[in-house]
Scaffold this motif. Sequence first.
Motif, PDB file in Angstrom:
ATOM      1  N   VAL A 540       0.847  -1.673   0.468  1.00 56.53           N
ATOM      2  CA  VAL A 540       0.099  -0.166  -0.195  1.00 56.53           C
ATOM      3  C   VAL A 540       0.472   1.206   0.046  1.00 56.53           C
ATOM      4  CG1 VAL A 540      -1.922   1.448   1.359  1.00 56.53           C
ATOM      5  CG2 VAL A 540      -1.790  -0.952   1.232  1.00 56.53           C
ATOM      6  N   GLY A 541       0.454   2.060  -0.832  1.00 58.65           N
ATOM      7  CA  GLY A 541       1.516   3.134  -1.167  1.00 58.65           C
ATOM      8  C   GLY A 541       2.019   3.544  -2.205  1.00 58.65           C
ATOM      9  N   VAL A 542       2.135   2.213  -2.769  1.00 59.40           N
ATOM     10  CA  VAL A 542       3.169   2.230  -4.360  1.00 59.40           C
ATOM     11  C   VAL A 542       1.520   2.112  -5.593  1.00 59.40           C
ATOM     12  CG1 VAL A 542       4.787   1.165  -5.334  1.00 59.40           C
ATOM     13  CG2 VAL A 542       5.379   1.870  -3.085  1.00 59.40           C
ATOM     14  N   PRO A 543       1.505   2.630  -6.699  1.00 62.00           N
ATOM     15  CA  PRO A 543       0.780   2.512  -7.192  1.00 62.00           C
ATOM     16  C   PRO A 543       0.940   1.175  -7.883  1.00 62.00           C
ATOM     17  CG  PRO A 543       1.700   4.539  -7.720  1.00 62.00           C
ATOM     18  CD  PRO A 543       2.097   4.047  -6.905  1.00 62.00           C
ATOM     19  N   ASP A 544       0.589   0.346  -8.502  1.00 60.90           N
ATOM     20  CA  ASP A 544       0.406  -0.863  -9.659  1.00 60.90           C
ATOM     21  C   ASP A 544       1.357   0.014 -10.321  1.00 60.90           C
ATOM     22  OD1 ASP A 544      -0.070  -3.435  -9.473  1.00 60.90           O
ATOM     23  OD2 ASP A 544      -1.204  -2.635 -11.528  1.00 60.90           O
ATOM     24  N   GLY A 545       2.091  -1.409 -10.906  1.00 68.30           N
ATOM     25  CA  GLY A 545       2.965  -1.103 -12.198  1.00 68.30           C
ATOM     26  C   GLY A 545       1.750  -0.865 -13.233  1.00 68.30           C
ATOM     27  N   GLY A 546       1.240  -2.307 -13.142  1.00 69.49           N
ATOM     28  CA  GLY A 546       0.624  -2.456 -14.416  1.00 69.49           C
ATOM     29  C   GLY A 546      -1.007  -1.574 -14.877  1.00 69.49           C
ATOM     30  N   ALA A 547      -0.930  -0.665 -13.715  1.00 73.43           N
ATOM     31  CA  ALA A 547      -2.000   0.057 -13.846  1.00 73.43           C
ATOM     32  C   ALA A 547      -1.827   1.182 -14.603  1.00 73.43           C
ATOM     33  CB  ALA A 547      -2.810   0.508 -12.373  1.00 73.43           C
ATOM     34  N   VAL A 548      -0.308   1.401 -13.980  1.00 74.76           N
ATOM     35  CA  VAL A 548       0.443   2.423 -14.411  1.00 74.76           C
ATOM     36  C   VAL A 548       0.861   2.608 -15.798  1.00 74.76           C
ATOM     37  CG1 VAL A 548       2.757   4.105 -13.947  1.00 74.76           C
ATOM     38  CG2 VAL A 548       1.679   3.619 -12.229  1.00 74.76           C
TER      39      VAL A 548
END
Length: 569
Positions: A540-548
């Motif tokens: 939590v606190g780090v956006p998902d790389g695949g979504a980015v």
Amino acid sequence: MKKLINDPLHVVREMLEGAVATSPGQALLDRENVVVRQPLPTRNARQVALLSGGGSGHEPAHAGYVGEGMLTAAIAGDVFTSPSTDAVLAAIREVAGPAGALLIVKNYTGDRLNFGLAAELARGEGIPVEVAVVADDVALRDTVEKSRRRGIAGTVLVHKIAGAAAARGKSLAEVADLARSACDAIGTMGVALGPCTLPAAGKPNFVLEAGEVELGLGIHGEPGVRKAPLGTADELVELLLAAIIADRGLSKGSRVVLLVNGLGSTPPMELAIVARSALKALAAHDITVERAWTGTFLSALDMPGMSLSLMTVDDARLDLLDAATDAPAWPGKGKLNAMPVAVMAERADSTATVAVAPGGDVARHLAQAAAEALITAEDKLTDLDARAGDGDLGASMARAALAIRALPETAWNAPSGALAEIGNALSRAIGGSSGPFYATALLRASRELAGGEATPARLADAFDAAVNAITELGGAKLGDRTMVDALEPAAVAFRNALSAGSLPADALRSAAEAAEKGAEHTATLRPRLGRASYLGERAVGVPDGGAVAVAIWLRAMADSLPTKKDAGE
């Protein structure tokens, strides 16, 4: 510095106890750090005994080479410290019979003194002893005379040749001659990408900047002969081979064996790349590589780096290298693959039946914009994925982009055909989960668009079909903190914008904005699927790389299209 040890004072003994406990055919002397072959023949029936050793920290050397067909005994000193004369003498007494013993010694002062004195004392007791000194380090060719060079990884090849000769019942003089001849035939040079850390010291003994390497180092954590810029594997291999080839006087038609040796923390992946580079470079020099071995054979604790050894061979020497041994660390005969590349069967060209239709140029424009953005974002995606995954997303997306760029002109005949071509290309170019997800989505969207004009309504249907394909394949849904959290809002926004009368270009901009918001929201979500789910709340606190990644390529496509103002509306 973290180490998996108990007490720095006891690392050698405890290491030997663990190694021997898992090596049938070996025994550890109760009062010395000496590993011997077990069982040994009766003393009068013994062939020439072969002994080697030195400081610890070079594992699997030297105990890993104790076995039938290689060493009879290995003597271990403290880390990077020569064993005592008493320990060497105890080993000679334990394993030598009337046929005598050969000591294989690396060319360091401490080793030469202690092994040499032990040999002299053993001779005084009536045990025939000969000594062969390995001095294979060509990095010192311009610094010291040949007799003062260090002994490094080529020592292992001497173990093999002398061990095979002894196993065939050759005399001490014959075994010693073969070992010394092998010593003279070897050249080795290494490169370190960083230092090692001694258990008792707890800190590295030299410092390298991010873009530096040490060329021509020894095996005791000492710096090399000079610092050099970090290059590619091909470039570093060429540097090392050039020095070895010049020193050994190798030329077109020379026959050699190659040893690619890891220095302690170099992974098999990198050593395999080095082996590829070395074999390719030697072939370019018309030097014949008869055998090659890749692995960690003689290390320097946890040092990252490698060394290359070349030894000239003839049929007789090659026969000794091919001889059987049960030493646990010897990897086998090292024969090369005569046909390393298999040609795949041809299949029908999937573009042959694709009809030319309008929209192909737009598809190519959008795809190329997405590809450019993914290449630019490689470092960003790698960092995100490393913080909540395995760190391969940036490279995977960059490979996807390069695969798109490499598509032929025929791939862009129509939007549906283009989607299929991109899907097939990505399934081949990227592994892990990204490849199957993107390929399945694109192929599903391609089928949705096939057989007619790519109208706005059909584009929306194709977008929905792509998202549905991903959710069906992976089981993810909105809120699971995956690429779906960017894709599904984007597909909904795209359809809603079209329904409200927006042009496709403006609808795509709405989709990109929704994807960006969805990707940003993933930073607040606890992952439920994929590798990130193993981290739980820590992700939590780090956006998902695949979504980015989805947000990045959608934004790039949207920004590549003209606005109403650009179009003069």
